[in-house]
Every structure is written in structure tokens, then in C-alpha cells.
Design an enzyme around this catalytic site. Structure first.
Site, PDB file in Angstrom:
ATOM      1  N   ARG A 232     -55.483 -77.935  32.641  1.00  0.00           N
ATOM      2  CA  ARG A 232     -54.267 -78.368  33.327  1.00  0.00           C
ATOM      3  C   ARG A 232     -54.633 -79.395  34.388  1.00  0.00           C
ATOM      4  O   ARG A 232     -55.605 -79.229  35.119  1.00  0.00           O
ATOM      5  CB  ARG A 232     -53.558 -77.190  34.005  1.00  0.00           C
ATOM      6  CG  ARG A 232     -52.930 -76.175  33.056  1.00  0.00           C
ATOM      7  CD  ARG A 232     -51.706 -76.753  32.352  1.00  0.00           C
ATOM      8  NE  ARG A 232     -51.037 -75.761  31.514  1.00  0.00           N
ATOM      9  CZ  ARG A 232     -51.336 -75.542  30.246  1.00  0.00           C
ATOM     10  NH1 ARG A 232     -52.326 -76.222  29.676  1.00  0.00           N
ATOM     11  NH2 ARG A 232     -50.677 -74.644  29.549  1.00  0.00           N
ATOM     12  N   GLU A 261     -48.345 -86.699  34.226  1.00  0.00           N
ATOM     13  CA  GLU A 261     -48.480 -87.262  32.878  1.00  0.00           C
ATOM     14  C   GLU A 261     -47.190 -87.938  32.444  1.00  0.00           C
ATOM     15  O   GLU A 261     -46.107 -87.378  32.604  1.00  0.00           O
ATOM     16  CB  GLU A 261     -48.859 -86.151  31.895  1.00  0.00           C
ATOM     17  CG  GLU A 261     -50.222 -85.538  32.200  1.00  0.00           C
ATOM     18  CD  GLU A 261     -50.650 -84.479  31.192  1.00  0.00           C
ATOM     19  OE1 GLU A 261     -49.873 -84.202  30.250  1.00  0.00           O
ATOM     20  OE2 GLU A 261     -51.749 -83.939  31.324  1.00  0.00           O
ATOM     21  N   HIS A 280     -53.848 -85.884  26.513  1.00  0.00           N
ATOM     22  CA  HIS A 280     -53.442 -84.484  26.313  1.00  0.00           C
ATOM     23  C   HIS A 280     -53.433 -84.123  24.828  1.00  0.00           C
ATOM     24  O   HIS A 280     -52.416 -83.696  24.264  1.00  0.00           O
ATOM     25  CB  HIS A 280     -52.064 -84.230  26.924  1.00  0.00           C
ATOM     26  CG  HIS A 280     -51.895 -82.805  27.378  1.00  0.00           C
ATOM     27  ND1 HIS A 280     -51.217 -82.464  28.516  1.00  0.00           N
ATOM     28  CD2 HIS A 280     -52.314 -81.624  26.847  1.00  0.00           C
ATOM     29  CE1 HIS A 280     -51.215 -81.152  28.675  1.00  0.00           C
ATOM     30  NE2 HIS A 280     -51.875 -80.620  27.654  1.00  0.00           N
TER      31      HIS A 280
END
Length: 530
Positions: A232, A261, A280
Site C-alpha cells: 500500500r 494514485e 499497481h
């Protein structure tokens, strides 16, 4: 015949078992807006989604036959859980389907980091044959620090062992016994920070883990270490990391996640020669996408057929008569678990819950789930909920023991939570509901107290000597911390005692350190409650 609607793009392979079931009809209708989905949902028993469809309260209310909503993935932010619970609709997800994929991506990033693969590739295809600039390091015999030994962290450790790495592992619920089973060395965060050649983090993002690796940690790291984050964004202080790289403390970093993000175009990671980034991609494999669909399809089938199922993320159905007795204690139970976890410094082996009084006459399984959630949430964050709390405890070899006592000396009902640690220590928190006063904590360890479990608390362990209360108040006042209430607990005059303060705001760590340094004070801990 059951009818299941698939409203987001999901591969046929992922839902094959649903389509092959003789008692299920599967319809695939993607791209529906709320009005369109509301108009047809009433004829379906199940709804299968990914992240595109927002399953709102309006859709739930229109789903008069709806028994289950399945999310082919982990996050359920697009599903109104409260509305589903009110309607008796089970919501399930697939938390295990991306475990291997994320672990493999972590290891790929680690190898790429050790051997400068992206940088060497870019320079080679750019026309430069440069072998001297990319001298790498072997993984063999290096020390890997794994912070977080849940599903993914454990899989990373397994792969690191195959590469001949020495593994230091930290997890707030990792005991010596489980570490031995996993073939890792149980360690502390501080020891990992100081000793590891590589560090990889696999914890949820919680107030406690946010920036758990920041400037103070970088300052004591082994020069030339490397760091990976595929968990994370926000666990590692990104700005401090860049400074540590530029100062030569950290040799390089590999990140799949960011605090925000997508990152801003001027983010220092994006153009730094010693930082590898991916967008990601931890769960982005064909297999993972199919696995989560397969997992959730199987559970949907079990629910429709009234068979045992797992991975529900909303509250299981409880008889109304039992719910009426338990519901007032749900919030208290979760807070007792949270307080117990926050004051416990060592890895927990057992959660013991004792119900005394009228609560001993009913099935308290639902309340126990709240208590276990409170214990786990400090370290696992939003990963834990009232449905999966027992499963997560079991997966970490954390035993939950419940006892019931019909009589209690001073209260109609008393809930006592005891955390037993691997080194034999115990921390005890007990609470009750008092008519006219609401939730109260009435015991901390061996000391009687009476305080409301809310807001910001400071727990101080001290020797019962004159003047301590004044020194504590003066120090907090000098640091602009206002005391709202104070409770002092002791057994004998002049002996060991505790002080429990309610304060108006979060207390900086340096102030807690100053408190613990006062004469006759032993420890000072902050307890944060909603």
C-alpha cells in the site's frame, strides 16, 4: 432454477462452474447504469460484479429475490454493505485469489532492483552497450526483512528461502512457533531496519503503519540496502526515501504503489535512476483475474444452494431476539478489543473473552466477532471485518477462547478481554454498559477504573508517589495538550499504579517520550478510539 446476473466483464472461464450448474441460469449484461440495473435486478437471485458496477441501496431494494452479491476481487467499496445487511443479502469477495500473483510481482521487483534490469534495458535499447554502470548484487546470503507475514508476506518468504536468503520477519501476530513453521526468524521492526539488506512490506495501511519507514528509520539503515513496496502506498515515506537514496543510504527502491494514485507527473520516483516503478500491477495477471472469479463463483453457488460458505464481508444473520440483547454491546466490544491490542506490545497468542451476567445466557458469537475485529484492526486495518475476523485470527494461529459466567459481582453484564502473549504476559481490559452513562471501561489489568472509551486516551504506568499528577499535567500543558478527564487506579498506597487521561487531541510521540522520562513514571502509551 436460480438466476445470476453478471454485470461487469468477467471471463467465461472464471464463471464456468456457474454456467455449468444445472440449477443456475447465468445472464451477462455489462455496462448497465443504475436505472437499467434497478429495472431488472428483481428477477435475479445473485449478482456478480467487479469494480465498475456500483451496487447501491436503490438496487438492493429493487432486488426482491437477491440473496448474494459477489465481488470478483478484494475491495467492496462499490457495494453498499449496510444496505445489503439490512436486506439480508450476503456480500462476498475473493481475498485469496491474488496472493501468489502479488508475491511473484514482489519478487520480480526485488530481482529487477538487485540487477538494475529496467535501467539496463532502457540504455541497451537506446543504443548504448554499458556493462560497467549496472553492477548488481546476488540475493543469496542476503538478509531479507519481511514486514507483515499474512498470506502474501508468507509466500514472499517462501520464495526468498529458495533463493538462499536469510529472512527476518515481523508481524504483530507472529509467534515463535509460527515463525519456526514458516522457516523464518522472528524479529522486530527496529532490528529489520538496522540489519536487512532488502526490506519488503506487506501490511495494510493503518494509522500505525503509515510512514512506519520514514526519516528516523532511514538514518539507522545498513548503507546500500534496498526496499520494495507492493502493498500500500503510504507505508513508506516517499519523500524521505528519495532523500535517503540521494544520500547513499538506500541503494535503490522498487514500488508498485503510491500514496496518491496515479502519482503526479513531477513525482520524484518517476525520473529517479535508482527507483523502479510499476502502475499497481500486483494483482494483474490472467490467472489472478480468473482465480478471483472462480473463487467468488464457487461461493455464490454455495449460498444459492444454502450450503456452507466463506469470505462474506457483511454481517451474518442473527436471530432478532439475540440481536436485541447483543447489539448494544457491539461498539463496546470492538473498543475493548482495540484498547487491549493498543496496550499490548508483544505478539498475541490467545484472545480470551469472558462474558459475565445476563450475556452468559445468549449466543455471543456475533459479539465475539466484534471483539476479535477490534484486536486485529490495529494491525490489519480495513482488511478485517466482523465476518472474517475469526478466520483471520485462525490463519495467524491466534486462538480465541470464550467463557461465560452467569454471575458478576458489581455489574449486570461485564465483558472482559484478555490478550495472552507469546512471552507469557497478559493484558486485561473489562467494560460494561452503565444505565445513564453508556459505555465504560471498568478495569485495566489489575486496576479498577471508570472511563468512557472514546477519543484520545493516555495510559500511564507509574509509582504511587506525591507530585506525579502535577508533573504530568504541567508537561502536557507546556506541550498544548489539554486534559479533559483523569482516572487513577491503584491497589496499595505507594505501590504500582496507573493513570488514564482523556485528552482533546492526538499526542505527539515526542511528548509521550517526555512523559515516560518523568521521575517515577514507567510507561506512557496513547490509545486512540473513534
Amino acid at each position: 432454477m436460480f438466476k445470476v446476473l453478471v454485470s461487469d466483464p468477467i471471463s467465461d472461464l472464471g464463471i464456468q462452474q456457474l454456467m455449468d450448474a444445472a440449477d443456475v441460469q447465468v445472464d451477462k449484461k455489462t455496462g448497465l447504469n443504475e436505472d437499467e440495473l434497478t429495472a431488472i435486478i428483481g428477477e435475479y437471485d445473485g449478482l456478480l460484479v467487479r469494480s465498475q458496477t456500483r451496487v447501491t441501496e436503490r438496487i438492493m431494494n429493487a432486488g426482491t429475490n437477491l440473496k448474494v452479491v459477489g465481488r470478483a476481487g478484494v475491495g467492496v467499496d462499490n457495494i453498499d454493505l449496510e444496505a445489503a445487511t439490512k436486506r439480508g443479502i450476503v456480500v462476498i469477495n475473493a481475498p485469496d485469489g491474488n496472493t501468489i500473483t502479488t508475491a511473484e510481482h514482489t519478487f520480480a521487483m526485488m530481482i529487477a532492483l538487485a540487477r538494475h534490469i529496467p535501467q539496463a534495458y532502457a540504455k541497451t535499447v537506446g543504443g548504448s552497450w554499458d556493462r560497467k554502470s549496472f553492477l548488481g548484487v546476488e540475493l543469496r546470503n542476503k538478509t531479507l526483512g519481511v514486514m507483515g507475514m499474512g498470506r502474501i508476506g508468507s509466500e514472499v518468504a517462501k520464495r526468498a528461502k529458495a533463493f538462499g536468503m536469510n529472512i527476518l520477519a515481523f508481524d504483530p501476530f507472529l509467534t515463535e512457533e509460527r515463525a519456526d513453521k514458516l522457516g523464518v526468524t522472528l524479529s522486530s521492526v527496529d532490528n529489520i531496519i538496522r540489519s536487512a539488506d532488502f526490506i519488503t512490506v506487506h501490511t495494510p495501511l493503518t494509522p500505525e503503519t503509515r510512514h512506519m519507514i520514514a526519516r528516523p528509520q532511514f538514518e539507522v539503515m545498513k548503507p546500500g540496502m534496498r526496499i520494495v513496496n507492493c502493498a500500500r502506498g503510504g507505508i513508506i515515506d516517499e519523500r524521505a526515501l528519495v532523500e535517503a537514496i540521494d544520500e547513499g543510504i538506500v541503494a535503490g527502491a522498487a514500488f508498485d504503489v503510491f500514496e496518491h494514485e496515479p502519482p503526479e507527473s513531477d513525482h520524484p520516483f518517476l525520473n529517479h535512476p535508482k527507483v523502479i516503478v510499476t502502475p499497481h500491477l500486483g494483482a494483474s495477471t490472467v490467472e489472478a483475474q480468473e482465480n478471483v472469479a472462480i473463487d467468488v463463483s464457487e461461493q455464490v453457488l454455495h449460498i444459492l444452494r444454502n450450503e456452507p460458505f466463506k469470505n462474506a464481508v457483511n454481517f451474518p444473520l442473527v436471530a432478532a431476539s439475540v440481536m436485541n440483547k447483543l447489539q448494544p454491546y457491539f461498539s463496546l466490544g470492538e473498543k475493548l478489543g482495540s484498547v487491549a491490542a493498543q496496550i499490548t506490545a508483544h505478539a498475541v497468542k490467545e484472545i480470551h473473552v469472558d462474558y459475565a451476567g445476563e450475556l452468559a445466557e445468549v449466543d455471543t458469537q456475533a459479539l465475539t466477532r466484534y471483539i476479535v475485529k477490534g484486536v486485529l484492526e490495529r494491525h490489519l486495518g480495513s482488511e478485517v471485518n466482523i465476518v472474517n475476523s475469526m478466520h483471520l485470527a485462525k490463519s495467524r494461529d491466534l486462538h480465541v477462547v470464550v467463557s461465560q459466567t452467569p454471575k458478576t459481582k458489581d455489574f449486570t453484564n461485564l465483558v472482559t478481554v484478555t490478550l495472552k502473549t507469546q512471552n507469557g504476559l497478559e493484558r486485561i481490559v473489562a467494560g460494561t454498559l452503565l444505565l445513564g452513562y453508556g459505555e465504560r471501561i471498568v478495569r485495566l489489568d489489575k486496576f479498577p477504573v471508570d472511563i468512557s472509551p472514546e477519543g484520545h486516551l493516555i495510559l500511564i504506568s507509574h509509582n504511587d508517589k506525591p507530585g506525579i499528577i502535577g508533573r504530568v499535567g504541567t508537561l502536557l500543558g507546556e506541550n498544548d495538550v489539554n486534559i479533559a478527564s483523569m482516572q487513577v487506579g491503584r491497589k496499595v498506597i505507594g505501590g504500582e499504579a496507573i493513570m488514564l487521561l482523556t485528552v482533546d487531541k492526538d499526542v505527539p510521540k515526542d511528548v509521550l517520550v517526555k512523559l515516560a522520562g518523568l521521575s517515577e513514571l514507567n510507561t506512557a502509551q496513547q490509545i486512540a478510539l473513534g
